[in-house]
Scaffold this active site. Structure first.
Site, PDB file in Angstrom:
ATOM      1  N   VAL A  35      35.021  22.663 -27.621  1.00 49.49           N
ATOM      2  CA  VAL A  35      36.111  22.766 -28.599  1.00 49.49           C
ATOM      3  C   VAL A  35      37.266  21.834 -28.232  1.00 49.49           C
ATOM      4  CG1 VAL A  35      37.672  24.332 -29.799  1.00 49.49           C
ATOM      5  CG2 VAL A  35      35.435  25.161 -29.059  1.00 49.49           C
ATOM      6  N   LYS A 127      38.265  34.620 -28.830  1.00 54.15           N
ATOM      7  CA  LYS A 127      38.193  35.937 -29.465  1.00 54.15           C
ATOM      8  C   LYS A 127      38.285  37.065 -28.452  1.00 54.15           C
ATOM      9  CE  LYS A 127      34.347  33.703 -29.326  1.00 54.15           C
ATOM     10  NZ  LYS A 127      33.612  32.631 -29.993  1.00 54.15           N
ATOM     11  N   GLU A 151      43.108  31.254 -35.554  1.00 54.51           N
ATOM     12  CA  GLU A 151      42.152  31.098 -36.671  1.00 54.51           C
ATOM     13  C   GLU A 151      40.745  30.798 -36.159  1.00 54.51           C
ATOM     14  OE1 GLU A 151      42.790  31.154 -40.423  1.00 54.51           O
ATOM     15  OE2 GLU A 151      40.748  31.626 -39.833  1.00 54.51           O
ATOM     16  N   VAL A 154      37.775  33.605 -34.940  1.00 52.76           N
ATOM     17  CA  VAL A 154      36.856  34.370 -35.799  1.00 52.76           C
ATOM     18  C   VAL A 154      36.165  33.430 -36.769  1.00 52.76           C
ATOM     19  CG1 VAL A 154      36.612  36.317 -37.366  1.00 52.76           C
ATOM     20  CG2 VAL A 154      38.451  36.321 -35.690  1.00 52.76           C
ATOM     21  N   GLY A 209      20.802  24.480 -28.817  1.00 52.43           N
ATOM     22  CA  GLY A 209      22.210  24.511 -28.394  1.00 52.43           C
ATOM     23  C   GLY A 209      23.032  25.585 -29.078  1.00 52.43           C
ATOM     24  N   GLU A 212      23.845  30.271 -25.537  1.00 55.62           N
ATOM     25  CA  GLU A 212      24.146  29.945 -24.140  1.00 55.62           C
ATOM     26  C   GLU A 212      22.938  30.284 -23.266  1.00 55.62           C
ATOM     27  OE1 GLU A 212      27.240  28.905 -23.099  1.00 55.62           O
ATOM     28  OE2 GLU A 212      27.906  28.876 -25.180  1.00 55.62           O
ATOM     29  N   ASP A 223      30.133  39.536 -28.956  1.00 51.86           N
ATOM     30  CA  ASP A 223      30.888  38.482 -29.642  1.00 51.86           C
ATOM     31  C   ASP A 223      31.267  38.933 -31.060  1.00 51.86           C
ATOM     32  OD1 ASP A 223      31.515  35.395 -29.873  1.00 51.86           O
ATOM     33  OD2 ASP A 223      30.318  35.895 -31.629  1.00 51.86           O
ATOM     34  N   LYS A 227      35.177  39.818 -32.779  1.00 47.33           N
ATOM     35  CA  LYS A 227      35.658  39.300 -34.064  1.00 47.33           C
ATOM     36  C   LYS A 227      35.943  40.448 -35.039  1.00 47.33           C
ATOM     37  CE  LYS A 227      32.982  35.119 -33.260  1.00 47.33           C
ATOM     38  NZ  LYS A 227      31.657  34.506 -33.430  1.00 47.33           N
TER      39      LYS A 227
END
Ligand SMILES: NC(=O)c1ccc[n+]([C@@H]2O[C@H](COP(=O)([O-])OP(=O)(O)OC[C@H]3O[C@@H](n4cnc5c(N)ncnc54)[C@H](OP(=O)(O)O)[C@@H]3O)[C@@H](O)[C@H]2O)c1
Length: 450
Positions: A35, A127, A151, A154, A209, A212, A223, A227
């Site tokens: 990211v 998150k 932003e 989520v 990909g 993980e 996860d 969220k």
């Protein structure tokens, strides 16, 4: 805490944005992985457009990651480097710290606290951090007069936080549900398309990909739960609370379930669900059966989608890419543009001090229809034992399929129920487990009306 007026408070006229007359919004970026590099690429590739929309350029004043010498997708050599991410929270150097490290605690939490305590704005894609510490951080942000934005935390590129906080702000939200984990959705839809077993579809997700090396957060529902807790807070005015959620993942879903669900007219999806029931709130994550005609049943591959029901707007659904460098960077930079514009909405739709926990709906009281898969010994009398378990547990069957070929001398029994409570189903499952002809742990999935 007093705070000196900063250039963030005075957005410039749009025409000045790229002329060099306007002071840039200075940001520090912690974390230069998927990211972090995506954000650098976006800020470079769309620099003029971002500056025009933010009414000032956005300039990277410093960066930090674990290993300064790591080869990265983007050359970060030109940016001032901080070995310690906490050093980014320097009011003399930056207006905003962007946290892209990850993890609920550790350096991400320390950085959030230090940044907000110093009255600087904080943007994150994390998150876990917001689901576990969002209420505390929102208070800290308000006290310091700073913005806390997430932003990207989520559903990646889908602007669901802004949709709930702003677009649907006039509505009382009754319920929301969504496919919030692309890895789990990829696995389930791959199993659907190819008949693959769970382990093979997971291996393919890893090879592409999407997953993980340790996929547990994705496939065990954690996860999605992070969220869901954040969305519930935005929609229902509660502090995010992971302890209020029941969480199940998709590990136990087999190719057999995918095939039978299809035969019955359903698709299996991992959903995050938050639903108001009077003054109580039901929050959960689990794999469930969704009617094949529903929009969420048509969401395939690594996509995410969220449906929100507002009392005046009705149902609103947004679908898009929930992860990846580009979509996630798009959401991070949207937050930066908001901050540069001086748009100050509350962190979670309401001021942090106004967030109130809602009583949870006990699992046993949840009502609905259920799917059950049993593997039983193929012999006379077993069906009578199963029927007795259902009768004694007070649950009536809607459909029953019995089919051989599971393993030698055993058959699959698949049943769907009429509406009942989860407590009654637990009771029935306990009775099934006590039947010696029931070979494996029974699987129960909810049939989710959406
Ligand atoms: N990837 C996605 O598609 C996606 C989507 C939505 C949200 N997110 C969220 O975005 C955040 C970042 O995810 P990512 O996929 O970009 O992770 P990533 O590729 O693993 O990158 C993490 C970065 O953090 C740095 N880092 C790790 N520990 C650190 C420490 N103790 N001190 C300083 N830096 C440290 C790493 O440094 P080195 O590079 O030097 O090792 C790396 O640059 C996470 O919160 C994630 O949940 C990711």
């Amino acid at each position: 805490m007093t705070r000196t007026a900063s250039p963030i408070d005075a957005p410039a006229a749009a025409g000045d944005a790229t002329s060099g007359k306007v002071k840039p919004l200075r940001i520090g970026i912690a974390g230069l992985g998927t990211v972090g590099c995506g954000v650098l690429e976006l800020l470079d590739g769309n620099a003029d457009l971002v500056a025009a929309r933010a009414a000032r350029p956005i300039a990277v004043a410093a960066v930090s990651a674990r290993d300064r010498h790591r080869q990265r997708r983007v050359d970060v050599g030109a940016f001032p480097w901080r070995d310690n991410p906490l050093d980014l929270a320097d009011p003399g150097a930056v207006h905003v710290v962007v946290e892209l490290i990850g993890g609920a605690d550790g350096p991400a939490l320390a950085l959030a606290r230090a940044t907000l305590a110093r009255g600087l704005c904080f943007v994150t894609a994390n998150k876990a951090l917001i689901a576990h510490h969002g209420a505390e951080l929102a208070l800290l942000a308000e006290r310091g007069g700073a913005a806390l934005r997430f932003e990207a935390a989520v559903a990646g590129g889908i602007p669901i936080v802004k949709t709930l906080k702003e677009g649907l702000a006039a509505n009382r939200i009754d319920r929301l549900h969504g496919i919030l984990n692309g890895t789990a959705n990829f696995i389930l839809t791959r199993m659907e398309e190819t008949g693959a077993r769970f382990a093979d579809a997971l291996a393919e997700a890893q090879q592409k990909g999407y997953a993980e090396a340790d996929p547990s957060f994705d496939i065990d529902g954690i996860d999605s739960a992070h969220k869901t807790a954040i969305l519930a807070s935005l929609a229902f005015g509660t502090p995010p609370d992971m302890t209020a959620l029941s969480i199940e993942g998709v590990r136990h879903v087999t190719d057999v379930d995918i095939a039978y669900a299809r035969e019955l007219g359903y698709r299996i999806r991992l959903l995050g669900i938050a639903r108001r029931e009077g003054a109580r709130l039901d929050q959960r994550v689990h794999a469930c059966l969704v009617e094949e005609g529903e929009a969420l049943a048509k969401v395939r591959g690594a996509a995410n989608a969220i449906e929100v029901h507002g009392n005046f707007a009705g149902p609103t659904m947004i679908e898009g890419l929930g992860a990846g460098a580009g979509p996630t960077a798009s959401a991070v930079v949207a937050d930066l543009i908001e901050i540069a514009r001086g748009n100050r909405t509350s962190t979670f739709s309401l001021p942090a001090g106004a967030l109130r926990p809602l009583e949870a709906v006990p699992a046993a009281e949840r009502r609905g229809r259920f799917y059950v898969r049993l593997r039983v010994v193929d012999r006379i009398g077993v069906m009578a034992d199963i029927a007795a378990g259902l009768r004694d547990g007070g649950v009536s069957v809607e459909r029953l399929i019995q089919r051989g070929g599971a393993e030698p001398d055993s058959v699959h029994l698949i049943l769907t129920t009429h509406e009942t409570s989860e407590g009654a189903m637990d009771n029935v499952l306990a009775r099934f487990r006590a039947i010696d002809a029931v070979l494996d742990e029974p699987l129960m999935l909810r049939i989710e009306p959406i």
